[in-house]
Design an enzyme around this catalytic site. Structure first.
Site, short mmCIF file in Angstrom:
data_model
loop_
_atom_site.label_atom_id
_atom_site.label_comp_id
_atom_site.label_asym_id
_atom_site.label_seq_id
_atom_site.Cartn_x
_atom_site.Cartn_y
_atom_site.Cartn_z
N GLU A 43 0.83 -1.21 0.00
CA GLU A 43 0.00 0.00 0.00
C GLU A 43 0.86 1.26 0.00
OE1 GLU A 43 -2.70 -0.67 3.27
OE2 GLU A 43 -3.77 -2.21 2.14
N GLU A 54 -1.56 -10.50 -5.62
CA GLU A 54 -1.50 -11.26 -6.87
C GLU A 54 -0.62 -10.53 -7.89
OE1 GLU A 54 -4.13 -10.33 -5.13
OE2 GLU A 54 -5.82 -11.71 -5.34
N1 THU Z 1 -6.01 -6.99 -1.89
C1 THU Z 1 -5.18 -7.91 -2.46
O1 THU Z 1 -3.97 -7.89 -2.21
N2 THU Z 1 -5.72 -8.81 -3.30
C2 THU Z 1 -7.03 -8.90 -3.61
O2 THU Z 1 -7.41 -9.70 -4.45
C3 THU Z 1 -8.00 -8.07 -2.91
C4 THU Z 1 -7.44 -6.93 -2.14
C5 THU Z 1 -5.43 -5.98 -1.01
C6 THU Z 1 -5.40 -4.58 -1.58
C7 THU Z 1 -5.34 -3.74 -0.32
O3 THU Z 1 -3.98 -3.59 0.07
C8 THU Z 1 -6.06 -4.58 0.72
O4 THU Z 1 -6.17 -5.88 0.19
C9 THU Z 1 -7.44 -4.06 1.09
O5 THU Z 1 -8.21 -3.88 -0.05
#
Ligand code: THU
Length: 130
Positions: A43, A54
């Site tokens: 993030e 992913e």
């Molecule tokens: N997130 C993922 O890493 N993969 C997904 O398929 C869904 C969401 C992460 C993005 C963000 O850092 C956190 O989960 C909350 O949305």
């Protein structure tokens, strides 16, 4: 091998940089020749600039030369059966086959296994762009 892939995804999740959502996610990709590539979500204070677990895993996989994908595992610390977001479904589908297995996991292991075709029906295909 599926169990190992879950463990790889869970270990990757420990590397998540998710100070804003506090929602760590891990992903692992297995190629048909036995290589494993992992990733965690990363993030950024400017929220839309962050990216998913992913996507990190796909970056490692592409930089190592890619190859045919056999199985994918995804796990999240705070969700019983994480399913990839829409954008990641499209990204995974770019490199996977419709019948590539996707393991949806919780903290303890695989909860459900689906195929790419099942999670991204009617996905956009790049064929016509070539
Ligand atoms: N997130 C993922 O890493 N993969 C997904 O398929 C869904 C969401 C992460 C993005 C963000 O850092 C956190 O989960 C909350 O949305």
């Amino acid at each position: 091998m599926s169990k190992d892939l879950f463990v790889a995804a869970r270990e990757a999740m420990a590397h998540a940089y998710a100070p804003y959502s506090k929602f760590p996610v891990g992903a692992a990709l297995l190629t048909t020749d036995g290589r494993v590539f992992t990733g965690a979500n990363i993030e950024v204070a400017s929220y839309p600039e962050g990216w998913c677990a992913e996507t990190t895993a796909l970056g490692h996989y592409v930089m190592a030369g890619g190859g045919k994908l056999a199985e994918i595992a995804v796990v999240a610390e705070k969700m019983d059966r994480i399913t990839p977001c829409g954008g990641c479904r499209q990204r995974l589908a770019e490199f996977a086959d419709p019948d590539t297995k996707l393991h949806l996991c919780d903290q303890n292991g695989i909860v459900e296994t689906v195929t790419m075709a099942e999670i991204l029906p009617f996905g956009f295909k790049g064929d016509t762009l070539k």
